[in-house]
Design a protein around this motif. Structure first.
Motif, PDB file in Angstrom:
ATOM      1  N   ARG A  74       1.033  -1.293   0.213  1.00 61.72           N
ATOM      2  CA  ARG A  74      -0.293   0.010  -0.460  1.00 61.72           C
ATOM      3  C   ARG A  74       0.542   1.464   0.274  1.00 61.72           C
ATOM      4  NH1 ARG A  74      -5.357  -1.036   0.910  1.00 61.72           N
ATOM      5  NH2 ARG A  74      -5.789  -3.340   1.737  1.00 61.72           N
ATOM      6  N   ALA A  75       1.985   1.289   0.339  1.00 62.72           N
ATOM      7  CA  ALA A  75       3.282   2.481   0.780  1.00 62.72           C
ATOM      8  C   ALA A  75       3.736   2.141  -0.410  1.00 62.72           C
ATOM      9  CB  ALA A  75       3.806   2.309   2.315  1.00 62.72           C
ATOM     10  N   ARG A  76       3.897   1.713  -1.120  1.00 64.66           N
ATOM     11  CA  ARG A  76       4.951   1.857  -2.536  1.00 64.66           C
ATOM     12  C   ARG A  76       3.434   2.015  -3.659  1.00 64.66           C
ATOM     13  NH1 ARG A  76       6.500  -2.018  -6.460  1.00 64.66           N
ATOM     14  NH2 ARG A  76       8.091  -0.698  -7.797  1.00 64.66           N
ATOM     15  N   VAL A  77       2.595   2.075  -3.144  1.00 64.16           N
ATOM     16  CA  VAL A  77       1.051   2.113  -4.581  1.00 64.16           C
ATOM     17  C   VAL A  77       0.597   3.941  -4.366  1.00 64.16           C
ATOM     18  CG1 VAL A  77      -1.747   2.148  -4.803  1.00 64.16           C
ATOM     19  CG2 VAL A  77       0.020   0.259  -4.165  1.00 64.16           C
ATOM     20  N   PHE A  78       0.567   4.282  -2.783  1.00 63.78           N
ATOM     21  CA  PHE A  78       0.619   5.817  -2.282  1.00 63.78           C
ATOM     22  C   PHE A  78       1.835   6.282  -3.335  1.00 63.78           C
ATOM     23  CE2 PHE A  78       1.406   9.590  -0.005  1.00 63.78           C
ATOM     24  CZ  PHE A  78       0.684   9.895  -0.155  1.00 63.78           C
ATOM     25  N   LEU A 109       0.275   9.928  -5.349  1.00 67.50           N
ATOM     26  CA  LEU A 109       1.183  10.563  -4.733  1.00 67.50           C
ATOM     27  C   LEU A 109       1.177  11.110  -6.889  1.00 67.50           C
ATOM     28  CD1 LEU A 109       1.880  12.890  -2.762  1.00 67.50           C
ATOM     29  CD2 LEU A 109       4.057  11.339  -3.419  1.00 67.50           C
ATOM     30  N   PRO A 110       2.307  10.494  -7.389  1.00 68.07           N
ATOM     31  CA  PRO A 110       2.666  11.872  -8.892  1.00 68.07           C
ATOM     32  C   PRO A 110       1.242  11.587  -9.710  1.00 68.07           C
ATOM     33  CG  PRO A 110       3.448   9.465  -9.103  1.00 68.07           C
ATOM     34  CD  PRO A 110       3.170   9.352  -6.713  1.00 68.07           C
ATOM     35  N   LEU A 111       0.080  10.671  -8.915  1.00 69.39           N
ATOM     36  CA  LEU A 111      -1.309  10.882 -10.343  1.00 69.39           C
ATOM     37  C   LEU A 111      -1.901  12.306  -9.693  1.00 69.39           C
ATOM     38  CD1 LEU A 111      -2.497   7.617 -11.459  1.00 69.39           C
ATOM     39  CD2 LEU A 111      -1.806   9.053 -13.129  1.00 69.39           C
ATOM     40  N   SER A 112      -1.316  12.537  -8.190  1.00 68.17           N
ATOM     41  CA  SER A 112      -2.768  13.820  -8.029  1.00 68.17           C
ATOM     42  C   SER A 112      -1.854  14.921  -7.829  1.00 68.17           C
ATOM     43  CB  SER A 112      -3.269  13.176  -6.719  1.00 68.17           C
ATOM     44  OG  SER A 112      -2.364  12.279  -5.786  1.00 68.17           O
ATOM     45  N   LEU A 113      -0.483  15.079  -8.473  1.00 67.02           N
ATOM     46  CA  LEU A 113       0.580  16.091  -8.120  1.00 67.02           C
ATOM     47  C   LEU A 113      -0.209  17.045  -8.653  1.00 67.02           C
ATOM     48  CD1 LEU A 113       4.488  15.406  -9.049  1.00 67.02           C
ATOM     49  CD2 LEU A 113       3.446  16.854  -7.457  1.00 67.02           C
TER      50      LEU A 113
END
Lengths: 229, 214
Positions: free
Chosen positions: A132-136, A141-145
């Motif tokens: 889950r941490a790596r997914v985030f 994170l990059p997709l919500s930049l």
């Protein structure tokens, strides 16, 4: 152009605004993620609490901050006892007031961008072995930049413009808490300071315009890449 | 026996249940649209939690309600090819292919499989004819190309089994033939247990070593 005192106001505004939204960033993004993806009791209440500074009169927010950060208040007391510092009448206090006032705007923009990340991409990443941490870190994170940047810019603009909570909480101390709106307000009270008002108002408009244009440009640059599944 | 699945789940007002076991090669789940086939795959992959029953693949128990076993999706080693490609839009094709690679190397260390990493990647790129696509962004790919990348990404993640959800849907006739060939090649060359979902009887007939009707 600007006098030395006016430059000082601009410098202080940038410092306060920048500190406020950088410090609020991790909290804002965590709240945005929680509100977008979390399922827990009290979510509505948290949502309401986060948005309070947006609707409560800023003077009230400033007063509440004063209660918390006063030397005998719950947070102010600890700061004084453990670190021997106070934020009252200091630029740090102005940054706290600005950050609290900017938080709801930042959370709103970031929440929309987290919600726009397709959860199907996140589950695809999990089937590929990502925790889950790596997914985030690598997907969410990059997709919500783009939204994160938009939230930062909005937060910064709001921080620089903060007036009511700041003047209530840390009052108007030139060189310490006197940001653009406070300086404009003070100049308005002084006879013959119209030119200062004009110049500082122009700086405020210019700062906001630069921030908004920059965020729009960044958003478009990234947005183009991030479409379709 | 590669797949041993007996699960049930209530979603809203519909009850989804599936009970089947499959041997070597490809097991095709054949059912009309709307029968919850995708939900069955999601339950095997660990993305959806069944209300009761068990999921075993290749002798490993991935889910067992009675024994309170529920292996999280990221540790099930499912090579899941979704109905839509689900490529990561912010990563180029090559980075998409390598996303699950980290697990592939780990699996290799423990299970002593064939060499993972560069060799495996080169093999898959050749098998799926991906070489000209490696530098492209997902949004520039055609439907057929994106699907090949998605299959490659799943294969390169070091999977223990493959799940394919309507792998030929929304492809035109020529592309269908091409995709069918690719799946047959994967089935016969990579030799992983495969679970394929389809509503098309011809497809089921041709791809399935055995066909299960839901």
């Amino acid at each position: 152009m600007l006098s030395a005192a006016e430059w000082e106001v601009v410098r202080l505004s940038l410092l306060v605004g920048g500190t406020a939204c950088l410090a609020a960033l991790p909290l804002a993004f965590a709240l945005a993620w929680l509100l977008a993806r979390g399922r827990f009791p009290g979510k509505l209440l948290l949502d309401g609490l986060v948005h309070l500074p947006l609707v409560v009169p800023p003077v009230v927010t400033g007063w509440v901050l004063l209660l918390f950060f006063a030397p005998n208040g719950p947070i102010g007391g600890c700061l004084e006892r453990w670190f021997g510092v106070t934020v009252l009448f200091r630029w740090t206090g102005a940054a706290i007031a600005a950050g609290v006032m900017a938080l709801p705007l930042m959370v709103r923009a970031m929440r929309l961008s987290v919600e726009a990340v397709d959860p199907r991409l996140e589950s695809a990443a999990r089937t590929l072995g990502a925790s889950r941490a790596r997914v985030f870190r690598t997907i969410t994170l990059p997709l919500s930049l783009p939204g994160l940047t938009a939230g930062m810019v909005l937060g910064f603009a709001r921080s620089v413009g903060e007036f009511g909570a700041t003047i209530t909480f840390v009052s108007n101390v030139p060189g310490e808490t006197e940001t653009l709106p406070l300086a404009i307000y003070a100049a308005l009270q002084r006879p013959g300071a119209e030119e200062t008002v004009w110049r500082l108002a122009a700086v405020s408009v210019a700062l906001s315009l630069i921030a908004l244009t920059a965020s729009e440009w960044l958003g478009r640059r990234w947005g183009r890449r991030l479409h379709v599944l | 026996m590669s797949f041993d699945v007996d699960i049930a789940k209530r979603l809203g007002t519909t009850e989804i249940s599936a009970r089947f076991s499959g041997g070597e090669g490809a097991t095709v789940l054949f059912a009309p649209s709307g029968a919850g086939k995708t939900s069955v795959l999601n339950m095997v992959a660990g993305l959806l939690r069944p209300d009761r029953g068990h999921v075993r693949v290749g002798g490993d128990t991935l889910f067992d309600a009675a024994r309170r076993i529920d292996v999280p999706a990221e540790r099930r080693r499912a090579g899941y090819v979704f109905q839509e490609p689900r490529l990561f839009p912010h990563l180029r094709v090559q980075a998409n292919l390598r996303y699950g690679g980290r697990r592939a190397t780990k699996a290799h260390e423990t299970a002593q499989q064939e060499p993972g990493g560069a060799q495996a990647e080169a093999d898959i790129v050749r098998l799926l004819e991906l070489a000209p696509l490696l530098d492209r962004w997902p949004r520039t790919l055609s439907g057929g190309e994106a699907r090949r990348v998605a299959i490659g990404r799943a294969l390169l993640s070091g999977p223990a089994f493959l799940l394919l959800d309507e792998p030929l849907a929304s492809l035109d006739r020529a592309r269908r033939e091409e995709a069918m060939r690719i799946i047959e090649r994967v089935r016969d060359e990579v030799r992983l247990p495969m679970l394929i979902v389809t509503h098309d009887p011809q497809e089921a007939e041709r791809l399935g070593t055995q066909v299960v009707e839901l």
